[in-house]
Design an enzyme around this catalytic site. Sequence first.
Site, PDB file in Angstrom:
ATOM      1  CG  ASP A  81      12.722  71.410 129.138  1.00 39.70           C
ATOM      2  OD1 ASP A  81      13.572  72.225 129.547  1.00 39.70           O
ATOM      3  OD2 ASP A  81      12.845  70.180 129.255  1.00 39.70           O
ATOM      4  CD  GLU A 176      17.612  70.517 133.043  1.00 36.76           C
ATOM      5  OE1 GLU A 176      18.460  70.205 133.879  1.00 36.76           O
ATOM      6  OE2 GLU A 176      16.389  70.279 133.229  1.00 36.76           O
TER       7      GLU A 176
HETATM    8 ZN   LIG Z   1      15.259  72.416 136.181  1.00 37.63          ZN
END
Ligand SMILES: [Zn+2]
Length: 414
Positions: A81, A176
Amino acid sequence: MTDTVLDRLLRYVVIDTQSDASSSAQPSTEKQKDLGRVLVGELLGMGLSDAHMDEHGNVYATVPSNSAKTVPVICFCSHMDTAPDFTGTGVKPNLVTNYQGGDIPLTGDPSRVIRMSEHPELHNQIGHDIVTTDGTTLLGADDKAGIAEIMTAAQILIENPDIRHGAVKLLFTTDEEIGRGADKVDLAKLGAAFGYTLDGSTIGEIEDETFSADGVEIEITGVAQHPGTSKGVMENAIKIAADIIARLPKEMAPETTEGRQGFIHPTGVTGSMDKARLSFIIRDFDNDELTQMEALLQQITEEVLAAYPGSSMRFTVTEQYRNMKEVLDRHPEIMDNLMEAVRRVGLEPVSHSIRGGTDGSRLSFMGLPCPNIYTGGHSYHSPLEWISRQDMEKSVETIVELVKVWEERAGEAR
Ligand SMILES: [Zn+2]
């Protein structure tokens, strides 16, 4: 389709994979799976027959061992992401070949310029090929550079059977950037003993320390009363909240601290006369200091409440993540082998502490000790993000050297 690390980066960054903290699903955005599908296809194409994506968008694959020794299974991990901070839709990467110094204007937005004065790392990039955006999006080298580097290293291992290595696990995660990257990782399935995230920045810099992090919620219940007839009765929860905020120590704030200093940081406030709620994040590298800051915040809250005898509060601490160093220090070979690999590619390893967390800090405490390696990327989460091909190649080399070091230093034949 060509497969240099630069080709891969350029291929991956145009796929929009922005995550979204307002979604409770994982992945938070379905489009992250678009990149996951591409990666699985490429991994299968390389001959990694166990490559697959799970329902949360996490991608797993294995480069099988070709060593007669018993080598610890190592995992390399990056996140798919990109940050919600800046748009990742319609990324148009721009390549500056053979950079000769000077500022880099971005073609899609004349107001955006990557200035040498603001990006001193550019001084180390003379002659390099630099990838930027056109200024209208972030680039997403965070962390697609890490993905491109791991993919390229895997391909090198497969194509060069003379490079001896143990089993190498590849893991690409979702979400993340919104703090959930490790949430749905199946460590039993992964089956690795140690891991490395490729999610750092300047080449040579490796990170084995992150903040320890807690969240604190303070819920205040005041005394509501009609404002016309409230003398001596009303205790306005909004004012109680404001008193608490006003008494926070100024020298323990994100805006007044750096290096190894921790902080107390209010991140949210909502309130009415009868109820108010304060949200904080507390950060420090040392768990005792973290606890002391929480005790201080509780003490401030109690002192403020003492002036409001009819009101009450609830003080809740939630653990978010812990400094990975505590875990890594129990397995010194993880950093020793990494330092050796960094030196072998001609760099001087520099240990850094991250004033934040990584997937690795969560994974370390879930049972996969996991420091962070440089990718070569700079100015993450912004339209000024940039990275050079040559630095990415150094990261690829580092991964390859690292698996060699683990094999060389492993025990005798099975
Ligand atoms: Zn990163």
